[in-house]
Design a protein around this motif. Structure first.
Motif: not given
Length: 532
Positions: A212-217, A222-226, A308-311, A315-319
């Motif tokens: 889980g931490h590897k996947a998060l890393s 995928m960090v949004p540009e803003e 979780y949401f990407m899989e 989409q990212l959680a905030i989206t």
């Protein structure tokens, strides 16, 4: 959700809470019972009540959602929550507050400061600050509970908010702090079970602890540009040093809340409710375990929600939450967790909301009734039909509900940091001086409290852009949203208001003590000369 299951479950929960509240009501005989529980509360009950009051929907929903954006760096706040919020608050500050409040016969936080410094002004001013600013914090706790009920029950947010407010006000009006603490302790057990299960299931959903931490890393790309432009360096890293995100995370989220906990009136009062120092020592263990699972779990689940949401949605959680951090945790629960857990977490969020709001409303009512009106000589209101404290409950609930309806989305974590920060700047130097420094003076305490609150409020109104632009006063007066350039636009007012109020406290205390000593010496010399 199946209402034929949910309604009996909630009714059973409300029934137990009502029974505990009634038990607290029957145990409430004197004013001291209403305000500080008769000073003989069980240490485990006190610790669970403290933890349930500390960790509210603002932590579970608000900060959990913020962690989905800022990442695991928010775990530093959990560290401060345990070290300062539990160990120092109980073992260091708590013991002295308990002894001194008993000696001074003080049953509220403002009265404690006022009696120690022999200042009616400190009592009334501190009570006024609590009564004016605490509804902002109370309202966002209600918002957190209302948002979850909105998502899980598919009911109107305004209705959910109103129902929660009515339930809380009934508990506080009837049984005072005893009813609050008994219901808090029961709710804390439900909260602990719910968050422990939520944490385990979340890690299972993302492949376990290591994967889980590897996947998060790996999501760093995928960090949004803003967010990258603001300093976001991935969810497993702190933001870039000195960047806007770094200043917000460190100064507002971590330091603002982490330090501010020591000067929280509703938490400091818990130390007044136990019988002896041994009870506070026992409370450290219970409180520490509770905070670790509650705060730590929320700050880990938030970032992992991105995996979780990407899989599942790409989409990212905030989206997924449509840009509202307050909706990240509720939508993760409804998407990830089995149906039975949604019912359990409904009770968990109800417990978190009711426990914290009831404690906050109790403090607001005591500030209104005991610290303001009673200090000014008013003992009853409304044709002698109602006590000032109970009238304070009604007013506090109304103010919190009004703000709950009007505050914007994604406000929970910011409003929490605002309340914790202004309490630290306004109260912490004077409180620390009362507990540990014999050289503290009344004049120093008065100057420090006024300076701390003034500097904090000024910073939020005219410097920190996220708040100053929302209030609009700077724009109205000066034609711009903030008065100073970056980094002041992202530095939390705590960073400069707390040192400033501390310097004022120490400086004025030393000067006034020196003048008093000189006057005493001069009086002694004059009388010696007269005698001779």
């Amino acid at each position: 959700m199946n209402l034929t299951i949910l309604i009996p479950l909630v009714l059973g929960y409300i029934g137990i809470m009502s029974g505990l509240a009634y038990y607290g009501y029957k145990k409430t005989v004197t004013q001291e019972d209403y305000l500080v529980g008769g000073r003989d509360t069980n240490s485990v009950v006190m610790a669970l009540s403290y933890g349930a009051t500390f960790i509210s929907t603002s932590s579970m929903v608000g900060f959990g959602g913020v962690a989905s954006v800022y990442g695991m760096g928010l775990l530093w706040l959990a560290f401060l929550n345990i070290v300062l919020g539990i160990f120092v608050a109980f073992a260091v500050f708590g013991k002295r507050i308990r002894r001194m409040s008993l000696h001074l016969n003080a049953s509220t936080f403002p009265t404690f400061l006022g009696k120690y410094y022999k200042s009616r002004f400190i009592t009334v001013f501190s009570g006024t600050m609590i009564f004016i600013f605490m509804p902002a914090y109370t309202s966002i706790v209600l918002i957190g509970g209302g948002r979850f009920l909105q998502e899980s029950l598919s009911i109107n947010f305004n209705i959910a908010l109103f129902l929660l407010a009515v339930i809380v006000s009934l508990y506080v009006i009837s049984g005072g702090i005893k009813a609050v603490m008994y219901t808090d302790a029961f709710g804390a057990v439900i909260m602990l079970v719910g968050m422990a299960i939520f944490l385990v299931v979340t890690y299972q959903a993302v492949g376990g602890l290591l994967d889980g931490h590897k996947a998060l890393s790996a999501l760093k790309s995928m960090v949004p540009e803003e967010l990258a432009a603001e300093g976001h360096a991935g969810w497993m890293s702190m933001p870039e040093f000195g960047s806007p995100m770094w200043w917000t995370l460190v100064s507002t989220m971590i330091l603002g809340v982490g330090i501010g906990v020591l000067a929280q009136p509703q938490l400091a009062m818990r130390s007044m409710t136990v019988e002896n120092d041994k009870a506070l020592n026992r409370s450290v263990i219970v409180g520490g375990v509770f905070i670790f699972f509650m705060a730590g779990a929320a700050y880990m689940i938030g970032p992992l929600s991105n995996v979780y949401f990407m899989e599942t949605t790409g989409q990212l959680a905030i989206t997924v939450a449509e840009g509202n951090t307050d909706l990240v945790i509720p939508r993760l629960i409804t998407s990830l967790m089995p149906e039975w857990f949604v019912y359990l977490f409904t009770l968990t969020l109800l417990s978190a909301t009711i426990s914290t709001v009831s404690s906050l409303i109790h403090v607001q009512s005591s500030a209104f009734g005991e610290d303001i009106l009673k200090t000014l000589g008013v003992k009853t209101v409304l044709w002698n039909k109602i006590s000032p404290a109970r009238l304070g409950v009604i007013i506090g609930v109304i103010l919190a509900v009004i703000l709950g309806y009007t505050l914007p989305g994604g406000i929970i974590a910011q409003a929490t940091a605002f309340w914790f920060g202004i309490c630290a700047a306004g109260f912490l130097p004077a409180l620390t001086g009362a507990l540990f420094w014999k050289g503290a003076s009344k004049e120093g305490a008065v100057a420090s409290i006024i300076t701390g609150f003034t500097a904090s409020v000024f910073g939020f109104l005219f410097l920190k852009v996220s708040q100053s632009s929302a209030f609009g006063l700077s724009q109205a007066l000066f034609g711009k949203d903030y008065l100073l350039p970056y980094p002041w636009t992202h530095v939390d007012p705590l960073i400069y208001s707390l040192p400033l109020s501390t310097i004022v406290f120490i400086g004025v205390s030393i000067i006034t003590r020196s003048k008093k000593q000189n006057k005493n010496s001069e009086w002694e010399r004059e009388n010696v000369d007269a005698i001779q």
